[in-house]
Write a protein that holds these residues in place. Sequence first.
Motif, PDB file in Angstrom:
ATOM      1  N   ALA A  51      35.523 -67.072  33.732  1.00  0.00           N
ATOM      2  CA  ALA A  51      36.800 -66.726  33.114  1.00  0.00           C
ATOM      3  C   ALA A  51      37.641 -67.736  32.812  1.00  0.00           C
ATOM      4  O   ALA A  51      38.107 -68.013  31.868  1.00  0.00           O
ATOM      5  N   VAL A  52      37.883 -68.603  33.740  1.00  0.00           N
ATOM      6  CA  VAL A  52      38.480 -69.899  33.512  1.00  0.00           C
ATOM      7  C   VAL A  52      37.908 -70.770  32.479  1.00  0.00           C
ATOM      8  O   VAL A  52      38.656 -71.310  31.616  1.00  0.00           O
ATOM      9  N   VAL A  53      36.711 -70.951  32.219  1.00  0.00           N
ATOM     10  CA  VAL A  53      36.098 -71.816  31.324  1.00  0.00           C
ATOM     11  C   VAL A  53      36.254 -71.150  30.214  1.00  0.00           C
ATOM     12  O   VAL A  53      36.631 -72.131  29.232  1.00  0.00           O
ATOM     13  N   ILE A  54      36.130 -69.902  29.909  1.00  0.00           N
ATOM     14  CA  ILE A  54      36.267 -69.280  28.609  1.00  0.00           C
ATOM     15  C   ILE A  54      37.716 -69.278  28.203  1.00  0.00           C
ATOM     16  O   ILE A  54      38.067 -69.490  26.993  1.00  0.00           O
ATOM     17  N   LEU A  55      38.627 -69.079  29.091  1.00  0.00           N
ATOM     18  CA  LEU A  55      40.185 -69.263  28.906  1.00  0.00           C
ATOM     19  C   LEU A  55      40.289 -70.707  28.385  1.00  0.00           C
ATOM     20  O   LEU A  55      41.128 -70.885  27.532  1.00  0.00           O
ATOM     21  N   ASN A  56      39.831 -71.403  29.250  1.00  0.00           N
ATOM     22  CA  ASN A  56      40.189 -72.886  28.786  1.00  0.00           C
ATOM     23  C   ASN A  56      39.546 -73.395  27.309  1.00  0.00           C
ATOM     24  O   ASN A  56      40.399 -73.952  26.683  1.00  0.00           O
ATOM     25  N   LEU A  57      38.364 -72.882  26.970  1.00  0.00           N
ATOM     26  CA  LEU A  57      37.857 -73.123  25.795  1.00  0.00           C
ATOM     27  C   LEU A  57      38.682 -72.507  24.366  1.00  0.00           C
ATOM     28  O   LEU A  57      38.841 -73.048  23.556  1.00  0.00           O
ATOM     29  N   MET A  87      42.913 -79.448  31.952  1.00  0.00           N
ATOM     30  CA  MET A  87      42.408 -79.637  33.115  1.00  0.00           C
ATOM     31  C   MET A  87      43.597 -79.612  34.265  1.00  0.00           C
ATOM     32  O   MET A  87      43.036 -79.236  35.336  1.00  0.00           O
ATOM     33  N   GLY A  88      44.786 -79.564  34.138  1.00  0.00           N
ATOM     34  CA  GLY A  88      45.871 -79.386  34.938  1.00  0.00           C
ATOM     35  C   GLY A  88      45.800 -78.145  35.349  1.00  0.00           C
ATOM     36  O   GLY A  88      46.166 -77.684  36.716  1.00  0.00           O
ATOM     37  N   LEU A  89      45.644 -77.268  34.287  1.00  0.00           N
ATOM     38  CA  LEU A  89      45.722 -75.795  34.487  1.00  0.00           C
ATOM     39  C   LEU A  89      44.503 -75.277  35.533  1.00  0.00           C
ATOM     40  O   LEU A  89      44.651 -74.544  36.413  1.00  0.00           O
ATOM     41  N   ALA A  92      45.158 -76.228  38.791  1.00  0.00           N
ATOM     42  CA  ALA A  92      46.166 -75.477  39.501  1.00  0.00           C
ATOM     43  C   ALA A  92      45.645 -73.979  39.789  1.00  0.00           C
ATOM     44  O   ALA A  92      45.996 -73.681  40.844  1.00  0.00           O
ATOM     45  N   VAL A  93      44.748 -73.698  38.930  1.00  0.00           N
ATOM     46  CA  VAL A  93      43.989 -72.247  39.583  1.00  0.00           C
ATOM     47  C   VAL A  93      43.174 -72.608  40.839  1.00  0.00           C
ATOM     48  O   VAL A  93      43.289 -71.565  41.609  1.00  0.00           O
ATOM     49  N   ILE A  94      42.694 -73.548  40.846  1.00  0.00           N
ATOM     50  CA  ILE A  94      41.611 -74.052  42.099  1.00  0.00           C
ATOM     51  C   ILE A  94      42.742 -73.954  43.265  1.00  0.00           C
ATOM     52  O   ILE A  94      42.465 -73.424  44.312  1.00  0.00           O
TER      53      ILE A  94
END
Length: 145
Positions: A51-57, A87-89, A92-94
């Motif tokens: 989900a993070v990867v898809i949102l990032n893209l 990448m900062g976001l 932050a999630v991690i």
Amino acid sequence: MIATGPAAPPVERELVVDIAKRGLLVAPAIVAIAAVARGGAGAASAAVAVAVVILNLMLSGAALSWAARTSLNLLMVTALGGFLLRMGLVVAVIVLIRHESWVDLPTLAVTLLLTQLGLLFWETRYVSASLAYPGLKPAIAEKED
């Protein structure tokens, strides 16, 4: 008056939609593999990572699409600055979820890395040096007999 050609298609958005579709297509397999390898925490971590990867893209595509319509200088600034911000976001999630009981940090990290790179490499198969597919493919004119 300056003559302009037809408006360019929203290439960034089309690429992001293609990547998101592929991400959602492989997400169940990624989560299943993580569940088998690392249990419930692994499955939850893999799901969050995808989900993070898809949102990032998706954020990347939206920002680049907006910047491309505005100016080329802004496009360059958005490409670099947006990458650093996104990448900062991710970091932050991690940081926010790393101590939760349902998080398996190694699975989260590996899934983030492999999914991000995997989806980007998968998409490069379709965006070749000829820029022929998917978002940049010109409309095929029908032949008149």
